[in-house]
Design a protein around this motif. Structure first.
Motif, PDB file in Angstrom:
ATOM      1  N   UNK A 112       0.819  -1.218   0.000  1.00 58.78           N
ATOM      2  CA  UNK A 112       0.000   0.000   0.000  1.00 58.78           C
ATOM      3  C   UNK A 112       0.853   1.268   0.000  1.00 58.78           C
ATOM      4  N   UNK A 113       2.001   1.239   0.699  1.00 58.21           N
ATOM      5  CA  UNK A 113       2.766   2.462   0.977  1.00 58.21           C
ATOM      6  C   UNK A 113       4.002   2.622   0.102  1.00 58.21           C
ATOM      7  N   UNK A 114       3.993   2.039  -1.080  1.00 54.99           N
ATOM      8  CA  UNK A 114       5.186   2.080  -1.934  1.00 54.99           C
ATOM      9  C   UNK A 114       5.664   3.518  -2.171  1.00 54.99           C
ATOM     10  N   UNK A 115       4.771   4.403  -2.566  1.00 56.03           N
ATOM     11  CA  UNK A 115       5.176   5.780  -2.887  1.00 56.03           C
ATOM     12  C   UNK A 115       5.814   6.472  -1.685  1.00 56.03           C
ATOM     13  N   UNK A 116       5.144   6.390  -0.544  1.00 52.39           N
ATOM     14  CA  UNK A 116       5.631   7.048   0.662  1.00 52.39           C
ATOM     15  C   UNK A 116       6.993   6.497   1.076  1.00 52.39           C
ATOM     16  N   UNK A 117       7.157   5.175   0.991  1.00 54.89           N
ATOM     17  CA  UNK A 117       8.419   4.560   1.403  1.00 54.89           C
ATOM     18  C   UNK A 117       9.559   4.934   0.455  1.00 54.89           C
ATOM     19  N   UNK A 118       9.286   5.002  -0.846  1.00 46.53           N
ATOM     20  CA  UNK A 118      10.340   5.356  -1.794  1.00 46.53           C
ATOM     21  C   UNK A 118      10.815   6.781  -1.566  1.00 46.53           C
ATOM     22  N   UNK A 119       9.919   7.657  -1.164  1.00 46.75           N
ATOM     23  CA  UNK A 119      10.320   9.037  -0.853  1.00 46.75           C
ATOM     24  C   UNK A 119      11.303   9.070   0.309  1.00 46.75           C
ATOM     25  N   UNK A 120      11.255   8.072   1.177  1.00 45.65           N
ATOM     26  CA  UNK A 120      12.163   7.984   2.326  1.00 45.65           C
ATOM     27  C   UNK A 120      13.367   7.092   2.033  1.00 45.65           C
ATOM     28  N   UNK A 121      13.541   6.685   0.782  1.00 48.32           N
ATOM     29  CA  UNK A 121      14.691   5.865   0.414  1.00 48.32           C
ATOM     30  C   UNK A 121      14.544   4.407   0.798  1.00 48.32           C
ATOM     31  N   UNK A 122      13.316   3.934   0.897  1.00 52.04           N
ATOM     32  CA  UNK A 122      13.080   2.563   1.311  1.00 52.04           C
ATOM     33  C   UNK A 122      12.312   1.808   0.228  1.00 52.04           C
ATOM     34  N   UNK A 123      12.877   0.711  -0.216  1.00 52.09           N
ATOM     35  CA  UNK A 123      12.178  -0.177  -1.154  1.00 52.09           C
ATOM     36  C   UNK A 123      12.116  -1.545  -0.484  1.00 52.09           C
ATOM     37  N   UNK A 124      10.977  -1.835   0.106  1.00 57.71           N
ATOM     38  CA  UNK A 124      10.810  -3.099   0.823  1.00 57.71           C
ATOM     39  C   UNK A 124      10.505  -4.257  -0.120  1.00 57.71           C
ATOM     40  N   UNK A 125       9.908  -3.964  -1.268  1.00 60.41           N
ATOM     41  CA  UNK A 125       9.567  -5.037  -2.207  1.00 60.41           C
ATOM     42  C   UNK A 125      10.844  -5.773  -2.620  1.00 60.41           C
ATOM     43  N   UNK A 126      10.805  -7.103  -2.690  1.00 59.53           N
ATOM     44  CA  UNK A 126      12.027  -7.869  -3.014  1.00 59.53           C
ATOM     45  C   UNK A 126      12.487  -7.619  -4.451  1.00 59.53           C
ATOM     46  N   UNK A 127      13.676  -7.052  -4.592  1.00 59.73           N
ATOM     47  CA  UNK A 127      14.162  -6.636  -5.908  1.00 59.73           C
ATOM     48  C   UNK A 127      14.368  -7.815  -6.849  1.00 59.73           C
ATOM     49  N   UNK A 128      14.782  -8.961  -6.292  1.00 60.55           N
ATOM     50  CA  UNK A 128      14.978 -10.128  -7.165  1.00 60.55           C
ATOM     51  C   UNK A 128      13.657 -10.578  -7.765  1.00 60.55           C
ATOM     52  N   UNK A 129      12.583 -10.497  -6.986  1.00 57.70           N
ATOM     53  CA  UNK A 129      11.266 -10.890  -7.493  1.00 57.70           C
ATOM     54  C   UNK A 129      10.777  -9.860  -8.507  1.00 57.70           C
ATOM     55  N   UNK A 130      10.982  -8.584  -8.217  1.00 58.08           N
ATOM     56  CA  UNK A 130      10.630  -7.549  -9.196  1.00 58.08           C
ATOM     57  C   UNK A 130      11.368  -7.779 -10.510  1.00 58.08           C
ATOM     58  N   UNK A 131      12.652  -8.098 -10.401  1.00 63.53           N
ATOM     59  CA  UNK A 131      13.463  -8.321 -11.602  1.00 63.53           C
ATOM     60  C   UNK A 131      12.944  -9.501 -12.414  1.00 63.53           C
ATOM     61  N   UNK A 132      12.453 -10.531 -11.713  1.00 57.78           N
ATOM     62  CA  UNK A 132      11.912 -11.693 -12.431  1.00 57.78           C
ATOM     63  C   UNK A 132      10.670 -11.329 -13.235  1.00 57.78           C
TER      64      UNK A 132
END
Length: 330
Positions: free
Chosen positions: A207-227
């Motif tokens: 839900x909070x992707x935008x807010x977290x990215x503004x704070x320099x936080x990407x919680x979503x797993x990057x390896x899964x995003x890359x897949x």
């Protein structure tokens, strides 16, 4: 500790809860008075540390020599855990917030050891009483603070396990504290409480992707995003919500949430009639948020995902029914 001072401390915690979240505060109302006051104290502490890390609370600290030395020791440990990564904030601001978290750690230790006095902060006065009444564990509070320390650094989770580890720290550990207050007879309840925390925090993260990215936080797993052929740069563009790549990722993400949800739903059967109402209501609220995300086909970028006034009213109605049922069949 004089009773009037203890009552004032609990009243302070109740006010924190009421002001922070109407949904959480309403769900606590189903608990017996003593348990409700204890939960208010735990929630107030968690709200406080979260606000300090996110910058919503200006930490006020008495910088003693002992606190400075304790902060240096803790910073050494945290720096090693983060591979000497550069904190998200300026050195002075990072130090202030880290020192505030260390100060809270120390006072929690004092509360668990019955060393808090009337001169201390109301939250610790209340928590000291909670430690005497329920078998809550200091280690679980320290786990929550460790999760807050992680947020002082840029967050770039790579795998599901890394994301689950974060969810455990900031959500499951809180659940493990709360079920000791609720009471249970089978230790399997703790396993399901862990999954409930992970389920709820996974929904928060989506839900909070935008807010977290503004704070320099990407919680979503990057390896899964890359897949799914999704890059960090794509996440910064709202148009990603309409892509097949994002929709495919959301399908996988929701499937993971539902697997944790299946286990989490078993928790309620291990709790008493009144105690289970609070986590049931919160699970309902978070499921409603997840359903709204699914209804939007995963679009959490163009408009904030919130519970509608109607949905909140329905949750309130359901809370009333569950409280009535608990009284009738207690």
């Amino acid at each position: 500790m004089e009773q009037h001072r203890l009552d004032e401390a609990y009243a302070f915690c109740e006010t924190v809860c009421r002001n922070a979240s109407t949904t959480f505060f309403s769900s606590f109302s189903a608990l017996q008075p003593d348990k409700r006051r204890a939960v208010h104290a735990v929630y107030a502490l968690c709200r406080w540390v979260d606000d300090i890390v996110d910058g919503d609370e200006e930490p006020t600290i008495l910088e003693t020599k002992a606190l400075k030395e304790a902060t240096e020791r803790r910073q050494s440990v945290v720096s090693e855990l983060h591979g000497d990564a550069t904190p998200s904030l300026s050195p002075d601001e990072h130090r202030r917030r880290m020192m505030a978290l260390v100060d809270i750690r120390i006072k929690l230790q004092r509360a668990s050891g019955q060393e808090i006095t009337e001169k201390d902060h109301p939250i610790f006065i209340a928590l000291q009483d909670v430690f005497t009444r329920y078998p809550i564990k200091l280690a679980d509070f320290e786990t929550v603070i460790e999760g807050m320390e992680d947020d002082l650094y840029p967050v770039l989770n790579q795998t599901w396990d890394e994301l689950r580890s974060y969810c455990y720290k900031v959500a499951s550990a809180v659940g493990l504290i709360l079920i000791e207050i609720y009471g249970y007879e089978d230790r399997a309840a703790r396993l399901h409480a862990i999954d409930l925390g992970i389920q709820m925090q996974l929904i928060n993260v989506l839900r909070d992707i935008n807010e977290d990215m503004e704070r320099g936080r990407v919680y979503l797993p990057l390896e899964v995003l890359s897949s799914h052929n999704i890059t960090l740069e794509m996440l910064a563009n709202d148009s990603i919500a309409q892509t097949l790549e994002w929709k495919g990722f959301v399908v996988e993400y929701v499937d993971v949430i539902k697997r944790h949800q299946t286990s989490a739903n078993h928790l309620f059967g291990y709790l008493g009639g009144r105690a289970r109402i609070q986590p049931e209501i919160m699970a309902d609220a978070y499921t409603s948020i997840l359903n709204e995300i699914v209804r939007r086909s995963g679009d959490v970028f163009t408009h904030p995902v919130k519970l509608s006034a109607l949905r909140k009213a329905l949750l309130g109605f359901r809370l009333g029914l569950r409280k009535l049922r608990a009284r009738l069949f207690a």
